[in-house]
Enzyme design. Sequence first.
Site, PDB file in Angstrom:
ATOM      1  N   ASP A 232      -2.052  -1.130  10.471  1.00 15.62           N
ATOM      2  CA  ASP A 232      -2.312  -1.145   9.026  1.00 15.62           C
ATOM      3  C   ASP A 232      -2.961  -2.455   8.558  1.00 15.62           C
ATOM      4  OD1 ASP A 232      -1.185   1.345   8.735  1.00 15.62           O
ATOM      5  OD2 ASP A 232       0.733   0.621   7.960  1.00 15.62           O
TER       6      ASP A 232
ATOM      7  N   LYS B 160       0.851  -1.210   0.000  1.00 15.63           N
ATOM      8  CA  LYS B 160       0.000   0.000   0.000  1.00 15.63           C
ATOM      9  C   LYS B 160       0.870   1.237   0.000  1.00 15.63           C
ATOM     10  CE  LYS B 160       0.766   1.407   4.490  1.00 15.63           C
ATOM     11  NZ  LYS B 160       1.612   2.531   4.826  1.00 15.63           N
TER      12      LYS B 160
END
Length: 308
Positions: free
Chosen positions: A141, A17
């Site tokens: 995350d 990401k």
Amino acid sequence: MQASQEVRRAVVPSLAKVNLDLRVLYKRSDGFHELRTIFQTLSLADKIAIEYAPVGKTKLSIAGNVDIPDNLILRAAEAVMRAAKAKGEVHFELDKKIPMGGGLGGGSSNAAAVLLALPVLLGKKIAAAKLHELAAGLGSDVPFFLYGGTALGLGRGTELYPLADSSPVRGLLAAPQVHVSTPDAYRALNRGPGGAAPAVFLNPAEWATQGVNDFEAPVYAQYPELQKLARRLKRVGAETVRMSGSGSSIFSLFSDAAAEAFAMQQLKEIHIHPVTFITRRQYQSLWWNCLKRHTLVKEWPPQSRYER
Ligand code: C5P
């Protein structure tokens, strides 16, 4: 273990990401920081092969092209086995492609991959809310990677809201060999408690022009070579240049494919990955295709493990 033991195997992707926008508001009473961020999954990915043999005692093992102490993959597997009340041997082969310590969420993504895939191999269902809870327990995350695509992250980064997909975006990801410690980067920001922080509203449609990453200033101050790299990306034509997470990876966007190819040419000696954004729909169909095709193999352990 008997050679004829039924073994289930799946090979799953584990995407990187970037944070398209990342604001750190204040330090909370639980020690974490309150964030406003936009997460985005990228085409850059690790591959994880998972094998499960439903034998008596639980044993978890991992091999692969990197050696990671206290690997989140094993912690995620432990959490799944406990939540599913399952027993057996689970072996992972990790093919690591996502640079580590680069703010690309590689470890978190690996953990989420296990949370998504292992229950399928076990033949057990874990409720979505429970999976989210396990994910948040493994790292701030991790929950994002249960969903992928573009998402707004609030709180520690674990409160997620899906955002509309942008039109196809491609860019260059520079991954310098600099490992930035995330806790140190938070400390360097030196944020006070909540009362002093102004409200912040991100504009998801304008992340390229109005987005920021609050970590850039303190991390660039500590690692001037990263700031130099960001400036160089601008000089070779990037329209948007933004560090991801607490660094050290830097994502850049160009006006068109020719400008991007020119920049690649200029930056030959730097570790650069051409990447595209992966939408939520693409992310979910990648997953669906992998898991619906998970195979039963009869041989345990597979020979390949001893070939390298
Ligand atoms: O949750 P995760 O394990 O990824 O966090 C690593 C470290 O980063 C935490 O121990 C904390 O120091 C810092 N952190 C933070 N606020 C967040 C996320 C992470 O202070 N929202």
